[in-house]
Design a protein around this motif. Structure first.
Motif, mmCIF file in Angstrom:
data_model
loop_
_atom_site.group_PDB
_atom_site.id
_atom_site.type_symbol
_atom_site.label_atom_id
_atom_site.label_comp_id
_atom_site.label_asym_id
_atom_site.label_seq_id
_atom_site.Cartn_x
_atom_site.Cartn_y
_atom_site.Cartn_z
ATOM 1 N N SER A 6 0.872 -1.133 0.339
ATOM 2 C CA SER A 6 0.095 0.454 -0.247
ATOM 3 C C SER A 6 1.530 1.338 0.106
ATOM 4 C CB SER A 6 -0.741 -0.104 1.254
ATOM 5 O OG SER A 6 -0.278 -0.162 2.252
ATOM 6 N N CYS A 7 0.725 2.255 -0.470
ATOM 7 C CA CYS A 7 1.596 3.811 -0.742
ATOM 8 C C CYS A 7 0.075 4.842 -0.247
ATOM 9 C CB CYS A 7 2.204 3.243 -1.534
ATOM 10 S SG CYS A 7 1.010 3.986 -3.163
ATOM 11 N N GLN A 8 1.395 5.753 0.649
ATOM 12 C CA GLN A 8 -0.463 6.637 -0.251
ATOM 13 C C GLN A 8 0.867 8.372 -0.573
ATOM 14 O OE1 GLN A 8 -1.464 8.192 4.319
ATOM 15 N NE2 GLN A 8 -1.970 6.137 4.436
ATOM 16 N N VAL A 9 -0.046 8.721 -1.763
ATOM 17 C CA VAL A 9 1.090 10.013 -2.227
ATOM 18 C C VAL A 9 -0.166 11.062 -2.620
ATOM 19 C CG1 VAL A 9 1.987 8.142 -3.329
ATOM 20 C CG2 VAL A 9 -0.467 8.997 -4.426
ATOM 21 N N LYS A 11 -1.929 14.103 -4.799
ATOM 22 C CA LYS A 11 -2.518 13.626 -6.215
ATOM 23 C C LYS A 11 -1.482 13.885 -7.081
ATOM 24 C CE LYS A 11 -6.306 14.906 -8.855
ATOM 25 N NZ LYS A 11 -7.395 15.956 -8.821
ATOM 26 N N TYR A 21 4.862 1.773 -8.102
ATOM 27 C CA TYR A 21 4.340 1.305 -7.526
ATOM 28 C C TYR A 21 4.450 -0.428 -7.950
ATOM 29 C CZ TYR A 21 0.188 -0.824 -5.102
ATOM 30 O OH TYR A 21 -0.896 -1.484 -4.372
ATOM 31 N N ILE A 107 -8.738 1.872 -4.823
ATOM 32 C CA ILE A 107 -7.998 2.898 -4.844
ATOM 33 C C ILE A 107 -8.778 4.295 -4.349
ATOM 34 C CG2 ILE A 107 -7.260 4.970 -6.678
ATOM 35 C CD1 ILE A 107 -5.997 2.856 -8.043
ATOM 36 N N GLY A 109 -9.737 8.332 -3.244
ATOM 37 C CA GLY A 109 -8.998 9.667 -3.499
ATOM 38 C C GLY A 109 -9.376 10.721 -4.420
#
Length: 206
Positions: A6-9, A11, A21, A107, A109
């Motif tokens: 998992s990852c958070q980035v 926009k 990723y 996903i 966001g």
């Protein structure tokens, strides 16, 4: 059980992050030097479980309640399984399960779904399909025929009691989905939250 990344980035970094990723997932190498670093850490965590009374009790309950199915396995592994890990073994295990058929991608966001679908296709469209993916059979745990009590000494001053009973299994798909939803609303999904927990805490009982 499952494995995932998992990852958070932000926009504005999405395109670059998606490329990295996808590379991590499709081309994981499990280098020997990194395994040499993380294996002692994993072993240390396993050895310290007895100091975590809640986790220790839960592990005991899971092993006794699920003697055959993977639910009885520790997420951390055991001293024997972790000590025996090799980079080649990890690569073979990972490659044997990495495929489009066996994957779920979520996903969340501020995104355009159609554009994101195209990006995902470009990033992961070359994943092997492996339509004949063969996973180990999932054995059913035996039904409890009577009350059972298990006691273990942890060496700590504190103690803990866990109570469990047979309920819906993964084979009871509809019932399991309904019960999971009810549990999420009442007590939170894997976390102490939900209206029941909140009300009990308000009375000093949570």
């Amino acid at each position: 059980h499952s494995l995932g990344v998992s990852c958070q980035v932000l926009k504005e970094d999405l395109d670059d992050a998606l490329a990295v990723y996808a590379d991590v997932i499709k081309n994981a190498t499990f280098p020997e030097d990194q395994l040499a670093i993380f294996k002692p850490i994993a072993l240390s965590r396993i050895k310290s479980i007895k100091e975590q009374i809640a986790q220790y009790t839960f592990d005991l309950l899971s092993q006794k309640f699920h003697p055959k199915s993977p639910y009885g396995h520790r997420r951390t592994g055991t001293l024997v399984t972790v000590e025996g890990m090799t980079a080649d073994g990890l690569r073979a295990f990972y490659r044997g399960r990495l495929c489009g058929q066996n994957a779920v991608l979520a996903i969340v966001g501020d995104i355009d779904p159609e554009q994101m679908f195209k990006r995902i296709g470009s990033a992961f469209g070359d994943l092997p399909a492996k339509p004949k993916l063969a996973l180990p059979p999932l054995e059913k745990d035996p039904k409890l025929e009577r009350d059972e009590v298990y006691v273990a000494k942890s060496g700590q001053a504190a103690g803990m009691i866990f109570f469990a009973y047979s309920g819906a299994t993964i084979y009871d798909e509809k019932d399991l989905a309904d019960l999971t939803m009810i549990d999420t609303i009442i007590s939170g999904y894997g976390y102490p939250s939900g209206w029941l927990h909140t009300r009990l805490r308000g009375k000093g009982e949570g």
